[in-house]
Design a protein around this motif. Structure first.
Motif, PDB file in Angstrom:
ATOM      1  N   THR A  55      -9.485 -12.049   1.925  1.00  0.00           N
ATOM      2  CA  THR A  55      -8.651 -11.830   3.105  1.00  0.00           C
ATOM      3  C   THR A  55      -7.987 -10.465   2.993  1.00  0.00           C
ATOM      4  N   LEU A  56      -7.878  -9.789   4.133  1.00  0.00           N
ATOM      5  CA  LEU A  56      -7.271  -8.465   4.190  1.00  0.00           C
ATOM      6  C   LEU A  56      -5.933  -8.563   4.903  1.00  0.00           C
ATOM      7  N   ARG A  57      -4.887  -8.089   4.234  1.00  0.00           N
ATOM      8  CA  ARG A  57      -3.547  -8.077   4.826  1.00  0.00           C
ATOM      9  C   ARG A  57      -3.017  -6.645   4.809  1.00  0.00           C
ATOM     10  N   THR A  58      -2.510  -6.181   5.950  1.00  0.00           N
ATOM     11  CA  THR A  58      -1.952  -4.838   6.061  1.00  0.00           C
ATOM     12  C   THR A  58      -0.437  -4.918   6.071  1.00  0.00           C
ATOM     13  N   VAL A  59       0.210  -4.141   5.204  1.00  0.00           N
ATOM     14  CA  VAL A  59       1.668  -4.175   5.105  1.00  0.00           C
ATOM     15  C   VAL A  59       2.204  -2.751   5.112  1.00  0.00           C
ATOM     16  N   GLY A  60       3.483  -2.639   5.437  1.00  0.00           N
ATOM     17  CA  GLY A  60       4.161  -1.356   5.321  1.00  0.00           C
ATOM     18  C   GLY A  60       4.408  -1.041   3.861  1.00  0.00           C
ATOM     19  N   PRO A  61       4.443   0.211   3.482  1.00  0.00           N
ATOM     20  CA  PRO A  61       4.621   0.582   2.081  1.00  0.00           C
ATOM     21  C   PRO A  61       6.011   0.215   1.559  1.00  0.00           C
ATOM     22  N   ALA A  62       6.068  -0.041   0.276  1.00  0.00           N
ATOM     23  CA  ALA A  62       7.367  -0.280  -0.355  1.00  0.00           C
ATOM     24  C   ALA A  62       8.192   1.003  -0.315  1.00  0.00           C
ATOM     25  N   ASP A  63       9.503   0.849  -0.431  1.00  0.00           N
ATOM     26  CA  ASP A  63      10.373   2.020  -0.338  1.00  0.00           C
ATOM     27  C   ASP A  63      10.022   3.102  -1.346  1.00  0.00           C
ATOM     28  N   VAL A  64       9.602   2.681  -2.520  1.00  0.00           N
ATOM     29  CA  VAL A  64       9.273   3.666  -3.549  1.00  0.00           C
ATOM     30  C   VAL A  64       8.032   4.464  -3.163  1.00  0.00           C
ATOM     31  N   ASP A  65       7.124   3.835  -2.384  1.00  0.00           N
ATOM     32  CA  ASP A  65       5.912   4.521  -1.967  1.00  0.00           C
ATOM     33  C   ASP A  65       6.132   5.443  -0.782  1.00  0.00           C
ATOM     34  N   LEU A  66       7.177   5.161   0.001  1.00  0.00           N
ATOM     35  CA  LEU A  66       7.457   5.992   1.158  1.00  0.00           C
ATOM     36  C   LEU A  66       7.676   7.445   0.758  1.00  0.00           C
ATOM     37  N   GLU A  67       8.303   7.647  -0.387  1.00  0.00           N
ATOM     38  CA  GLU A  67       8.571   8.999  -0.852  1.00  0.00           C
ATOM     39  C   GLU A  67       7.285   9.742  -1.189  1.00  0.00           C
ATOM     40  N   ASP A  68       6.225   8.993  -1.519  1.00  0.00           N
ATOM     41  CA  ASP A  68       4.950   9.608  -1.868  1.00  0.00           C
ATOM     42  C   ASP A  68       4.073   9.840  -0.641  1.00  0.00           C
ATOM     43  N   GLY A  69       4.529   9.392   0.519  1.00  0.00           N
ATOM     44  CA  GLY A  69       3.782   9.629   1.738  1.00  0.00           C
ATOM     45  C   GLY A  69       2.807   8.543   2.129  1.00  0.00           C
TER      46      GLY A  69
END
Length: 231
Positions: A55-69
């Motif tokens: 199964t494929l689930r799409t999620v928003g990035p974690a806060d720590v990943d937001l800084e990496d773009g």
């Protein structure tokens, strides 16, 4: 089929761990639930993948990943194990979806098709007491060349090639994994049969518990001239 070209990094987490660093890649999402990650060179095989069922689930990035773009994260979860494929998408360059319809399956070339027909007619080549269930036994991932029963009544799946290499063993392994989920067939063992089998393929087959069988095409079709041979 969904095609996505994206700047991404990929991590496989489960029975083994693997990491693909940030690069532009092609992501294939198939209707059967599989997800494959391809590069533009080096091999026709995917760099990493998750086999169906998944199964494929799409999620928003974690806060720590937001800084990496990271703009989006795919979590591809196997439904039969704890394995996961995690795709961090930094930039999406292209996306399209296409309905490919029902695939008619692989049409084998003359010699390979003839090997299948001859072995089905001479199923005792596999051993005394073997009986044929059917040729081209359909599965969700493609047809098994020959399905048979041995003298003890156990199910045997046979994959046929002209030249047997590692890819053929991998193909048979996928068939066996699927067939062994069917309680009416399990346990199912495999036989990898070819006119020539590469040493690497024999080693892999032995490791997977798959038997190897070398076929003499001329003998099977009755044109072997024993008088012209030295041995």
């Amino acid at each position: 089929m969904r095609l996505v070209i994206a700047k991404c990094s990929v991590d496989y987490v489960g029975r083994l761990k693997a990491h693909l660093p940030l690069a532009v890649r092609l992501l294939l999402v198939k209707a059967d639930g599989s997800v494959l990650v391809h590069s533009d060179g080096g091999s026709y095989k995917p760099l990493n993948w998750m086999s169906p069922p998944a199964t494929l689930r799409t999620v928003g990035p974690a806060d720590v990943d937001l800084e990496d773009g990271v703009m989006e994260q795919w979590i591809v979860q196997s439904t039969k194990a704890d394995d996961r494929l995690i795709v961090n998408i930094y930039e999406q360059l292209h996306e399209s979806s296409h309905d490919l319809g029902v695939d008619p399956g692989l049409i084998k070339d003359g010699v390979e098709a003839d090997l299948q027909r001859l072995l089905a007619a001479q199923i005792e080549t596999l051993g005394a007491g073997f009986t044929l269930i059917r040729r081209e036994y359909f599965t969700a991932i493609g047809p098994v060349d020959i399905l048979a029963r041995d003298a003890d009544g156990a199910t045997v799946a046979i994959e046929l090639k002209r030249r047997g290499d590692i890819d053929g063993v991998e193909q048979l392994t996928r068939y066996l994994e699927l067939l062994n989920r069917d309680p009416l067939l399990a346990p199912v063992r495999g036989v990898f049969a070819a006119q020539q089998i590469k040493p690497q393929a024999r080693v892999l087959a032995k490791d997977r518990g798959i038997d190897c069988l070398t076929l003499d095409y001329d003998t099977m079709r009755g044109v072997d001239d024993s008088a012209s041979r030295l041995f």
